[in-house]
Scaffold this motif. Structure first.
Motif, short mmCIF file in Angstrom:
data_model
loop_
_atom_site.label_atom_id
_atom_site.label_comp_id
_atom_site.label_asym_id
_atom_site.label_seq_id
_atom_site.Cartn_x
_atom_site.Cartn_y
_atom_site.Cartn_z
N ILE A 57 4.90 -9.49 10.98
CA ILE A 57 6.03 -8.64 10.61
C ILE A 57 6.38 -7.74 11.79
O ILE A 57 5.50 -7.07 12.34
CB ILE A 57 5.69 -7.78 9.37
CG1 ILE A 57 5.38 -8.67 8.17
CG2 ILE A 57 6.84 -6.83 9.05
CD1 ILE A 57 4.95 -7.90 6.93
N ASP A 58 7.63 -7.74 12.16
CA ASP A 58 8.08 -6.93 13.29
C ASP A 58 7.73 -5.46 13.06
O ASP A 58 8.13 -4.86 12.06
CB ASP A 58 9.60 -7.08 13.45
CG ASP A 58 10.11 -6.47 14.75
OD1 ASP A 58 9.40 -5.62 15.32
OD2 ASP A 58 11.20 -6.86 15.18
N TYR A 59 6.93 -4.89 13.98
CA TYR A 59 6.50 -3.51 13.78
C TYR A 59 7.67 -2.53 13.82
O TYR A 59 7.58 -1.42 13.28
CB TYR A 59 5.43 -3.11 14.81
CG TYR A 59 5.92 -2.91 16.22
CD1 TYR A 59 6.29 -1.64 16.67
CD2 TYR A 59 5.98 -3.95 17.13
CE1 TYR A 59 6.71 -1.43 17.98
CE2 TYR A 59 6.40 -3.76 18.42
CZ TYR A 59 6.76 -2.50 18.85
OH TYR A 59 7.19 -2.31 20.15
N HIS A 60 8.80 -2.93 14.42
CA HIS A 60 9.99 -2.07 14.40
C HIS A 60 10.51 -1.91 12.97
O HIS A 60 11.08 -0.87 12.63
CB HIS A 60 11.09 -2.65 15.29
CG HIS A 60 10.71 -2.69 16.74
ND1 HIS A 60 10.28 -3.84 17.36
CD2 HIS A 60 10.69 -1.71 17.68
CE1 HIS A 60 10.02 -3.58 18.63
NE2 HIS A 60 10.24 -2.29 18.85
N PHE A 61 10.32 -2.94 12.15
CA PHE A 61 10.71 -2.85 10.74
C PHE A 61 9.79 -1.88 9.99
O PHE A 61 10.25 -1.07 9.18
CB PHE A 61 10.65 -4.23 10.10
CG PHE A 61 10.87 -4.23 8.62
CD1 PHE A 61 12.15 -4.08 8.08
CD2 PHE A 61 9.79 -4.38 7.75
CE1 PHE A 61 12.35 -4.07 6.70
CE2 PHE A 61 9.99 -4.37 6.37
CZ PHE A 61 11.28 -4.21 5.85
N ILE A 62 8.51 -1.94 10.30
CA ILE A 62 7.54 -1.07 9.62
C ILE A 62 7.79 0.40 9.97
O ILE A 62 7.79 1.27 9.10
CB ILE A 62 6.11 -1.48 9.99
CG1 ILE A 62 5.81 -2.89 9.47
CG2 ILE A 62 5.09 -0.48 9.41
CD1 ILE A 62 4.47 -3.44 9.91
N VAL A 63 8.01 0.70 11.25
CA VAL A 63 8.14 2.10 11.67
C VAL A 63 9.45 2.73 11.18
O VAL A 63 9.59 3.96 11.25
CB VAL A 63 8.03 2.23 13.20
CG1 VAL A 63 6.67 1.72 13.68
CG2 VAL A 63 9.17 1.51 13.92
N LYS A 64 10.39 1.91 10.70
CA LYS A 64 11.60 2.49 10.11
C LYS A 64 11.26 3.36 8.90
O LYS A 64 12.00 4.28 8.56
CB LYS A 64 12.56 1.38 9.68
CG LYS A 64 13.28 0.68 10.82
CD LYS A 64 14.22 -0.39 10.28
CE LYS A 64 14.93 -1.11 11.41
NZ LYS A 64 15.83 -2.19 10.88
N PHE A 65 10.13 3.08 8.27
CA PHE A 65 9.73 3.81 7.07
C PHE A 65 8.71 4.90 7.40
O PHE A 65 7.91 5.27 6.55
CB PHE A 65 9.14 2.82 6.06
CG PHE A 65 10.08 1.72 5.66
CD1 PHE A 65 11.03 1.93 4.68
CD2 PHE A 65 10.02 0.47 6.28
CE1 PHE A 65 11.90 0.92 4.31
CE2 PHE A 65 10.89 -0.54 5.92
CZ PHE A 65 11.84 -0.32 4.94
N TYR A 66 8.76 5.42 8.62
CA TYR A 66 7.74 6.39 9.03
C TYR A 66 7.78 7.67 8.21
O TYR A 66 6.73 8.26 7.93
CB TYR A 66 7.86 6.69 10.53
CG TYR A 66 9.01 7.57 10.94
CD1 TYR A 66 8.80 8.89 11.32
CD2 TYR A 66 10.32 7.08 10.99
CE1 TYR A 66 9.86 9.70 11.72
CE2 TYR A 66 11.37 7.87 11.40
CZ TYR A 66 11.14 9.19 11.76
OH TYR A 66 12.18 9.99 12.16
N VAL A 67 8.94 8.09 7.76
CA VAL A 67 9.02 9.30 6.92
C VAL A 67 8.43 9.04 5.53
O VAL A 67 7.59 9.82 5.06
CB VAL A 67 10.46 9.82 6.82
CG1 VAL A 67 10.55 10.98 5.82
CG2 VAL A 67 10.95 10.29 8.19
N PRO A 68 8.84 7.96 4.82
CA PRO A 68 8.19 7.68 3.53
C PRO A 68 6.68 7.47 3.65
O PRO A 68 5.93 7.87 2.75
CB PRO A 68 8.88 6.38 3.07
CG PRO A 68 10.21 6.41 3.73
CD PRO A 68 9.97 7.03 5.05
N LEU A 69 6.23 6.87 4.74
CA LEU A 69 4.80 6.68 4.93
C LEU A 69 4.09 8.02 5.07
O LEU A 69 3.00 8.24 4.51
CB LEU A 69 4.53 5.82 6.17
CG LEU A 69 4.94 4.35 6.07
CD1 LEU A 69 4.73 3.64 7.40
CD2 LEU A 69 4.17 3.64 4.97
#
Length: 370
Positions: A57-69
């Motif tokens: 999974i492209d880590y750029h997709f994951i880090v888009k949710f850095y605030v919810p995380l």
């Protein structure tokens, strides 16, 4: 998902090293207390699946949710303080179907992702050394750190602090600021040591103070140092080749380490030293070091600052946590509980670290081509 995956760039070395440590940890856990073997085996399977899936999974997709995380980690920490299971005057766990879940372990990885994006944005705008940038870092760090302190879980707090400060330094923190902070912290630390020895101090729990004092004045706290003394004795009993391969192989079932409580978690390295001896311990430390270097290498070759900070952050997390765990087991550090990555029993720690490794594997797939 990645549009096209070139498996020539897949870091098979990293995933091989990680799985090797997991299986080695399972072997040692089974030898120490086979009541935990099945749960750990299930955790290893889940961790491997998570690593492989996240690596694709492209880590750029994951880090888009850095605030919810980030918000999720804070909410979990609040929830565990309110309704978590209390063990030894600490509320660090949820107990679900007989399995413990420790939010602070997951927070370490989620905070690396959040701070990587936050600091990456500061780096792009060259605002790392601005008042707003440093204060922002401090606020976002202080909220989960304060909650972890309240649980209390000082070992996790120390490890998390070391990781995030390293990321801040790599983001370009000014040396002048670092020197200034150090000049302030040295006398503050001295005042802290003096203060916690006062009978009416309110900063730490009594058992935390005792652990610190037992490290400074070991001869005055024989009962408190017994756990570490037994750990050192167990490691020493492994001698050069260990009981697994040495002359005492027929008695390789751990004996000296039966004196150590919860050996399958915080003091797993005492079992490693007893079973595999000096040579085996050095090899295991070497494997951990190789994993750390692979993560840092992935970060250095990342396409952007966020990838760099995540790779280095995960590497530092594994390195610092291993150093603390082994330092405690060998009595080089005050007694504090923290798992040895990939080896200690603990599903939350195992899966949380696997999440970090999975993202690092994806960063490797997208590294700069020279």
């Amino acid at each position: 998902m990645l549009k096209k995956i070139n498996f020539r760039y897949y870091n098979f070395i990293l995933i091989f090293l990680v799985i090797s440590l997991m299986l080695l940890g399972l072997y040692v856990i089974n030898d120490v207390n086979n009541d935990y073997t099945v749960k750990q085996a299930v955790g290893i399977v889940l961790a491997i699946i998570i690593m492989i899936v996240l690596s694709l999974i492209d880590y750029h997709f994951i880090v888009k949710f850095y605030v919810p995380l980030y918000l999720s980690s804070v909410l979990l920490l609040v929830a565990v303080i309110i309704g978590g299971t209390s063990v030894n005057n600490a509320k660090r766990w949820f107990t679900i179907a007989g399995i413990r879940f420790q939010p602070s372990e997951l927070t370490k990885v989620l905070m690396i992702i959040f701070m990587a994006v936050f600091l990456g944005n500061l780096m792009e705008d060259k605002r790392v050394n601005t008042f707003r940038g440093i204060v922002g870092f401090g606020i976002f760090y202080a909220i989960p750190a304060g909650l972890i302190f309240i649980e209390p879980d000082l070992s996790t707090l120390i490890c998390l602090t070391m990781v995030l400060l390293t990321m801040l330094f790599l983001a370009g923190l000014s040396y002048k600021f670092i020197i200034t902070v150090l000049l302030i912290l040295i006398p503050v630390f001295s005042i802290f040591i003096w203060y916690i020895q006062q009978p009416d101090q309110k900063l730490l729990y009594e058992h935390q103070v005792t652990r610190i004092m037992s490290f400074i004045y070991p001869s005055e706290y024989d009962d408190e140092t017994m756990q570490q003394d037994n750990s050192v004795m167990a490691i020493g009993s492994g001698q050069l080749m260990g009981k697994e391969f040495g002359e005492s192989k027929k008695n390789s079932k751990t004996s000296d380490t039966n004196l150590i409580s919860e050996q399958q978690t915080d003091f797993i390295f005492s079992a490693v030293g007893e079973k595999f001896g000096f040579f085996g311990s050095v090899i295991i430390i070497g494997i951990i070091l190789l994993i750390v270097l692979q993560c840092i290498r992935a970060g250095r070759q990342a396409r952007d600052n966020v990838g760099t900070l995540i790779g280095v952050g995960v590497g530092c997390l594994i390195g610092y946590q291993s150093f603390i765990n082994i330092g405690v087991a060998t009595k080089l550090l005050p007694n504090t509980g923290i798992p040895l990555p990939f080896i200690s029993y603990g599903l939350t720690s195992l899966i949380s670290t696997a999440i970090g490794i999975g993202i690092v594997l994806n960063i490797c797939l997208q590294k700069r081509r020279y």
